[in-house]
Design a protein around this motif. Structure first.
Motif, PDB file in Angstrom:
ATOM      1  N   ILE A 106      28.733  40.872  26.074  1.00 23.73           N
ATOM      2  CA  ILE A 106      29.076  39.677  26.941  1.00 23.73           C
ATOM      3  C   ILE A 106      28.048  40.063  28.374  1.00 23.73           C
ATOM      4  CG2 ILE A 106      31.346  39.209  26.345  1.00 23.73           C
ATOM      5  CD1 ILE A 106      32.276  41.152  28.453  1.00 23.73           C
ATOM      6  N   HIS A 107      27.647  39.044  29.233  1.00 23.05           N
ATOM      7  CA  HIS A 107      27.003  39.012  30.309  1.00 23.05           C
ATOM      8  C   HIS A 107      27.669  39.079  31.614  1.00 23.05           C
ATOM      9  CE1 HIS A 107      23.636  37.696  27.249  1.00 23.05           C
ATOM     10  NE2 HIS A 107      23.582  38.999  27.418  1.00 23.05           N
ATOM     11  N   GLY A 108      29.302  38.551  31.668  1.00 19.41           N
ATOM     12  CA  GLY A 108      30.092  38.573  32.653  1.00 19.41           C
ATOM     13  C   GLY A 108      31.342  38.000  32.143  1.00 19.41           C
ATOM     14  N   TYR A 109      32.264  37.841  33.010  1.00 20.60           N
ATOM     15  CA  TYR A 109      33.452  37.301  32.557  1.00 20.60           C
ATOM     16  C   TYR A 109      34.249  36.681  33.973  1.00 20.60           C
ATOM     17  CZ  TYR A 109      34.679  41.960  34.895  1.00 20.60           C
ATOM     18  OH  TYR A 109      34.812  42.778  35.679  1.00 20.60           O
ATOM     19  N   SER A 110      35.308  36.003  33.773  1.00 20.99           N
ATOM     20  CA  SER A 110      36.306  35.506  35.002  1.00 20.99           C
ATOM     21  C   SER A 110      37.476  35.651  34.578  1.00 20.99           C
ATOM     22  CB  SER A 110      35.844  34.036  35.002  1.00 20.99           C
ATOM     23  OG  SER A 110      36.072  33.178  33.876  1.00 20.99           O
ATOM     24  N   LEU A 111      38.176  35.903  35.714  1.00 17.55           N
ATOM     25  CA  LEU A 111      39.724  36.008  35.674  1.00 17.55           C
ATOM     26  C   LEU A 111      40.692  35.060  36.421  1.00 17.55           C
ATOM     27  CD1 LEU A 111      40.056  40.020  36.050  1.00 17.55           C
ATOM     28  CD2 LEU A 111      39.982  38.806  33.719  1.00 17.55           C
ATOM     29  N   ALA A 112      41.696  34.753  35.980  1.00 18.99           N
ATOM     30  CA  ALA A 112      42.740  33.677  36.768  1.00 18.99           C
ATOM     31  C   ALA A 112      43.947  34.376  36.509  1.00 18.99           C
ATOM     32  CB  ALA A 112      42.704  32.211  36.394  1.00 18.99           C
ATOM     33  N   ILE A 113      44.693  34.567  37.592  1.00 19.52           N
ATOM     34  CA  ILE A 113      45.918  35.536  37.474  1.00 19.52           C
ATOM     35  C   ILE A 113      47.020  35.094  38.572  1.00 19.52           C
ATOM     36  CG2 ILE A 113      46.954  37.889  38.095  1.00 19.52           C
ATOM     37  CD1 ILE A 113      44.060  39.228  37.642  1.00 19.52           C
ATOM     38  N   SER A 114      48.169  34.861  38.050  1.00 21.00           N
ATOM     39  CA  SER A 114      49.200  34.347  38.813  1.00 21.00           C
ATOM     40  C   SER A 114      50.320  35.727  38.942  1.00 21.00           C
ATOM     41  CB  SER A 114      50.116  33.365  38.121  1.00 21.00           C
ATOM     42  OG  SER A 114      51.213  32.975  38.798  1.00 21.00           O
ATOM     43  N   TYR A 115      50.842  35.588  40.149  1.00 20.11           N
ATOM     44  CA  TYR A 115      51.750  36.648  40.161  1.00 20.11           C
ATOM     45  C   TYR A 115      52.834  36.319  41.211  1.00 20.11           C
ATOM     46  CZ  TYR A 115      49.169  37.135  44.681  1.00 20.11           C
ATOM     47  OH  TYR A 115      48.559  36.880  45.794  1.00 20.11           O
ATOM     48  N   PRO A 116      54.168  36.858  41.223  1.00 19.93           N
ATOM     49  CA  PRO A 116      55.317  36.336  42.377  1.00 19.93           C
ATOM     50  C   PRO A 116      55.044  36.560  43.644  1.00 19.93           C
ATOM     51  CG  PRO A 116      55.950  38.314  41.111  1.00 19.93           C
ATOM     52  CD  PRO A 116      54.441  37.971  40.614  1.00 19.93           C
ATOM     53  N   ALA A 117      54.787  35.463  44.436  1.00 21.05           N
ATOM     54  CA  ALA A 117      54.176  35.601  45.711  1.00 21.05           C
ATOM     55  C   ALA A 117      55.397  36.244  46.633  1.00 21.05           C
ATOM     56  CB  ALA A 117      53.629  34.339  46.423  1.00 21.05           C
ATOM     57  N   VAL A 144      29.937  39.331  42.281  1.00 23.90           N
ATOM     58  CA  VAL A 144      31.459  39.579  42.087  1.00 23.90           C
ATOM     59  C   VAL A 144      32.130  38.607  43.195  1.00 23.90           C
ATOM     60  CG1 VAL A 144      33.204  41.257  42.347  1.00 23.90           C
ATOM     61  CG2 VAL A 144      30.857  41.990  41.682  1.00 23.90           C
ATOM     62  N   ALA A 145      32.845  37.767  42.789  1.00 19.79           N
ATOM     63  CA  ALA A 145      33.528  36.683  43.861  1.00 19.79           C
ATOM     64  C   ALA A 145      35.051  36.721  43.626  1.00 19.79           C
ATOM     65  CB  ALA A 145      32.786  35.297  43.227  1.00 19.79           C
ATOM     66  N   PRO A 146      35.375  37.548  44.446  1.00 18.71           N
ATOM     67  CA  PRO A 146      37.208  37.488  44.430  1.00 18.71           C
ATOM     68  C   PRO A 146      37.756  36.411  45.218  1.00 18.71           C
ATOM     69  CG  PRO A 146      36.144  39.323  45.990  1.00 18.71           C
ATOM     70  CD  PRO A 146      35.150  38.598  45.070  1.00 18.71           C
ATOM     71  N   GLN A 147      38.801  35.660  44.981  1.00 18.01           N
ATOM     72  CA  GLN A 147      39.534  34.745  45.651  1.00 18.01           C
ATOM     73  C   GLN A 147      40.853  34.973  45.637  1.00 18.01           C
ATOM     74  OE1 GLN A 147      38.303  30.614  44.876  1.00 18.01           O
ATOM     75  NE2 GLN A 147      36.463  30.798  46.237  1.00 18.01           N
ATOM     76  N   ILE A 148      41.631  35.009  46.822  1.00 22.02           N
ATOM     77  CA  ILE A 148      43.171  35.383  46.586  1.00 22.02           C
ATOM     78  C   ILE A 148      43.703  34.353  47.372  1.00 22.02           C
ATOM     79  CG2 ILE A 148      45.060  36.774  47.174  1.00 22.02           C
ATOM     80  CD1 ILE A 148      42.856  39.252  47.088  1.00 22.02           C
ATOM     81  N   ASP A 149      44.795  33.827  47.045  1.00 19.95           N
ATOM     82  CA  ASP A 149      45.746  32.550  47.743  1.00 19.95           C
ATOM     83  C   ASP A 149      47.104  33.359  47.830  1.00 19.95           C
ATOM     84  OD1 ASP A 149      47.370  30.587  48.657  1.00 19.95           O
ATOM     85  OD2 ASP A 149      46.199  28.989  47.596  1.00 19.95           O
ATOM     86  N   THR A 150      47.429  33.804  48.931  1.00 16.18           N
ATOM     87  CA  THR A 150      48.547  34.773  48.880  1.00 16.18           C
ATOM     88  C   THR A 150      49.753  33.851  48.931  1.00 16.18           C
ATOM     89  OG1 THR A 150      48.484  34.925  51.325  1.00 16.18           O
ATOM     90  CG2 THR A 150      47.542  36.689  50.110  1.00 16.18           C
ATOM     91  N   ALA A 151      49.696  32.679  49.516  1.00 20.71           N
ATOM     92  CA  ALA A 151      50.995  31.678  49.400  1.00 20.71           C
ATOM     93  C   ALA A 151      51.490  31.195  48.148  1.00 20.71           C
ATOM     94  CB  ALA A 151      50.442  30.659  50.530  1.00 20.71           C
ATOM     95  N   LEU A 152      50.451  31.020  47.312  1.00 19.13           N
ATOM     96  CA  LEU A 152      50.760  30.657  46.000  1.00 19.13           C
ATOM     97  C   LEU A 152      51.007  31.790  44.998  1.00 19.13           C
ATOM     98  CD1 LEU A 152      48.201  27.418  45.588  1.00 19.13           C
ATOM     99  CD2 LEU A 152      50.815  27.557  46.373  1.00 19.13           C
ATOM    100  N   GLY A 153      50.335  32.802  45.345  1.00 20.45           N
ATOM    101  CA  GLY A 153      50.345  33.897  44.328  1.00 20.45           C
ATOM    102  C   GLY A 153      49.267  33.730  43.289  1.00 20.45           C
ATOM    103  N   VAL A 154      48.098  33.411  43.695  1.00 23.10           N
ATOM    104  CA  VAL A 154      46.917  32.986  42.598  1.00 23.10           C
ATOM    105  C   VAL A 154      45.750  33.880  43.066  1.00 23.10           C
ATOM    106  CG1 VAL A 154      45.564  31.302  41.803  1.00 23.10           C
ATOM    107  CG2 VAL A 154      47.890  30.771  41.921  1.00 23.10           C
ATOM    108  N   ALA A 155      45.065  34.485  42.046  1.00 23.88           N
ATOM    109  CA  ALA A 155      43.836  35.303  42.405  1.00 23.88           C
ATOM    110  C   ALA A 155      42.823  34.874  41.364  1.00 23.88           C
ATOM    111  CB  ALA A 155      43.960  36.866  42.562  1.00 23.88           C
ATOM    112  N   THR A 156      41.496  34.732  41.470  1.00 23.55           N
ATOM    113  CA  THR A 156      40.563  34.463  40.530  1.00 23.55           C
ATOM    114  C   THR A 156      39.240  35.528  41.137  1.00 23.55           C
ATOM    115  OG1 THR A 156      39.209  32.915  41.933  1.00 23.55           O
ATOM    116  CG2 THR A 156      40.958  32.212  40.149  1.00 23.55           C
TER     117      THR A 156
END
Length: 283
Positions: free
Chosen positions: A58-69, A92-104
């Motif tokens: 593989i040459h790369g990957y992506s993640l989409a994660i949910s957690y209890p905010a 490397v591109a991280p994104q976090i939405d602390t209100a929704l409990g979502v990260a990519t």
């Protein structure tokens, strides 16, 4: 050529083909898995790792994660302290939405081809079946000060975020869809009963202990634990309290009057149920 010679040659070819099949390595399946974390209310810097297995380079990957905010705040999602950090990925591109409990998280090992010459991007080679998974992400959580004790899910869910993120491997511009395995985070608190998470390999792990953990605010006079599991995948061999805190504090002093485990394989479908009960010294 005689019939016996033809038969001998056919047998030799078949044997060589069979030997080559045996010699060929078995490759891992494509999997992304969230690990296990734990912390106390108000705790910061509690880490959870994300691991992967891939049966193709593989040459790369992506993640989409949910957690209890309402319980956890994700302070970072990165490749620091992972196997891919040594590759020095270009993107490397991280994104976090602390209100929704979502990260990519999006990762590409080689983003721009060099000027001139052929482009051979950095890749993660396919993993043999018997090898350990590689770490591809690290999550760092802060536990809310008033978080109730318990076990909380951390999930891999496609389509999260804006723009939506997906759990994928990439190879030469094509997406590889892996099997997704969710994880959990244990918050220590009062009156909590939790089971340890374990990973087993079919046919390789003949006996795997799984511990039950408890947090309680008041003294206990006993307990009962009911567990459901798939009969076709697991067999409960035994249950006990040896080499546990319960065994050291009460068992070794003869203060457990009653301890039993019963298995019921008639609850329906492919599921079994075990009930373990204990009563401490009764006056």
């Amino acid at each position: 050529m005689s019939a016996s010679a033809s038969t001998s040659r056919a047998c030799l070819v078949a044997f060589l083909f069979f030997a080559l099949c045996l010699a060929a390595p078995a490759w891992a399946e494509n999997v992304i898995e969230i690990g296990y974390g734990e912390g106390t209310p108000g705790n910061s810097g509690a880490h959870v790792i994300v691991t992967a297995r891939n049966d193709t380079p593989i040459h790369g990957y992506s993640l989409a994660i949910s957690y209890p905010a309402e319980v956890l705040t994700l302070t970072s999602i990165s490749v620091e302290g992972t196997h891919v950090r040594a590759l020095e990925p270009d993107f490397v591109a991280p994104q976090i939405d602390t209100a929704l409990g979502v990260a990519t998280l999006g990762v590409i090992f080689d983003y721009d081809p060099p000027s001139g010459g052929s482009f051979q991007p950095t890749q993660l080679d396919a993993l043999p079946e018997a090898s350990s998974p590689i770490i591809i992400g690290r999550l760092s959580f802060h536990v809310a000060a008033g978080a109730p004790g318990g076990s909380y899910p951390i999930r891999l869910i496609d389509g999260l975020g804006s723009p939506p993120g997906y759990n994928r491997f990439t190879r030469a511009g094509e997406s590889v869809v892996p099997r997704l395995v969710d994880g959990s985070f244990y918050v220590a608190g009062c009156d909590v009963l939790a089971l340890e998470k374990k990973i087993a390999l079919a046919g390789v792990t003949p006996s795997l202990p799984v511990h039950a953990y408890v947090q309680h605010c008041e003294p206990l006079a006993g307990f009962s634990i009911t567990i459901g599991y798939k009969c076709s995948a697991l067999t409960l061999v035994s249950a006990g309290y040896g080499q546990t805190y319960l065994g050291v504090t009460l068992g070794n002093q003869g203060l457990i009057d009653f301890f039993t485990t019963q298995v019921d394989d008639t609850i329906g479908g492919d599921y079994c149920r075990s009930v373990t009960a204990a009563v401490f010294e009764y006056p």
